[in-house]
Design an enzyme around this catalytic site. Structure first.
Site, PDB file in Angstrom:
ATOM      1  CG  HIS A 175      -1.968   3.642   3.603  1.00 41.87           C
ATOM      2  ND1 HIS A 175      -3.335   3.422   3.734  1.00 41.87           N
ATOM      3  CD2 HIS A 175      -1.424   2.411   3.400  1.00 41.87           C
ATOM      4  CE1 HIS A 175      -3.591   2.135   3.610  1.00 41.87           C
ATOM      5  NE2 HIS A 175      -2.447   1.503   3.419  1.00 41.87           N
ATOM      6  CB  SER A 212      -0.943   0.009   1.205  1.00 43.22           C
ATOM      7  OG  SER A 212      -1.784  -1.128   1.183  1.00 43.22           O
TER       8      SER A 212
END
Length: 297
Positions: A244, A193
């Site tokens: 992230h 991610s």
């Protein structure tokens, strides 16, 4: 009666037969073909197709020196097939199969601050190829894989193989480094991610540079950031916000530096940019290690 022999006519010297030419690169091979540019004899192995007739390898190389190699929009080599994107997807799939085969693979490759601090630095990168086991429907793997497949080829064609690979890996590293600083020491983090968010940021930067409509990717980034912070608060699902956010910041800044680099000496600027980004992240890891080791003692 007397007889007189006619005067003898001097014999003409015998003309030597014309020598058969031999290839100037392979003297043991006879040939009657000549290079259209330098007119030297060339054998079949040395013939290169030209607009008219054949040319020797040296003349072909000389002619190609004046031809500028085609480049991508931002200075990389032209990409036909996005091999780097496909390689990343294959590696992620292979690691997932290893995870299914052995439970220890997930823990061995994940980003765990104490393990990194004692020298297992590879975890900062390998964690980007590990995903949560999900049985028949591994949503973590499927979402990241779909995102890489959806935007990876476009970015790879924009930057070229090498720059795209650097963008992906450094984005992944940026996410891991922020987690190394801010995640609890006993927290295992993993997943692509961080790298995916880095690709999202790069896609936005490229779109802005090319004056394309970037509202779609902006919405995707915003929605995923909302999910990153809201979903864990509403459920037991744990999401690494550090991965992230770290990946997004790193990928966006690196892409901006590559995209807006001056065209003069652009290759040098790109090399220095990528090396500089890597050096900053490595320095952040080095600075953080003593603090983590002191907490463990």
């Amino acid at each position: 009666m007397t007889s007189q022999q006619p005067p003898s006519t001097p014999s003409q010297p015998e003309q030597p037969a014309e020598a058969t030419p031999t290839c100037f690169r392979h003297p043991d091979r006879e040939t009657w073909v000549r290079c259209q540019r330098c007119e030297r004899p060339i054998c079949p192995d040395c013939m290169r197709d030209a607009a008219v007739g054949f040319q020797c390898p040296e003349c072909v190389a000389e002619g190609n020196r004046g031809i500028r190699e085609a480049k991508t929009t931002f200075g990389g080599r032209i990409v036909g097939t996005p091999y780097v994107t496909y390689t990343i997807l294959v590696l992620i799939g292979l690691v997932y199969l290893l995870q299914l085969a052995s439970n220890g693979v997930t823990l061995a490759l994940s980003n765990l601050p104490p393990a990194v601090a004692i020298g297992e630095y590879y975890r900062l990168i390998t964690s980007a190829f590990v995903h949560q086991l999900g049985g028949l429907l591994p949503m973590h793997l499927l979402f990241n894989g779909w995102a890489i497949f959806a935007i990876g080829p476009s970015l790879e064609r924009a930057f070229g193989h090498t720059r795209f690979a650097a963008l992906y890996l450094i984005s992944a590293l940026g996410g891991s480094v922020l987690g190394f600083w801010l995640d609890p020491l006993n927290t295992y983090t993993y997943g692509a991610s961080g790298a995916v968010f880095g690709l999202f940021g790069a896609f936005f930067v490229v779109g802005r540079k090319l004056r394309l409509d970037v509202r779609g990717i902006a919405v995707i980034i915003a929605l995923n950031l909302v999910i990153t912070f809201v979903l864990p608060a509403l459920s037991n699902i744990r999401i690494s916000w550090t991965g992230h956010v770290g990946g997004l910041i790193t990928g966006t800044l690196l892409a901006a530096a590559l995209v807006y680099a001056p065209k003069a000496n652009r290759v040098l600027w790109h090399v220095l940019t990528i090396a500089g980004a890597l050096a900053v992240l490595v320095a952040l890891v080095v600075v953080r290690v003593p603090a983590i080791l002191s907490m463990l003692s």
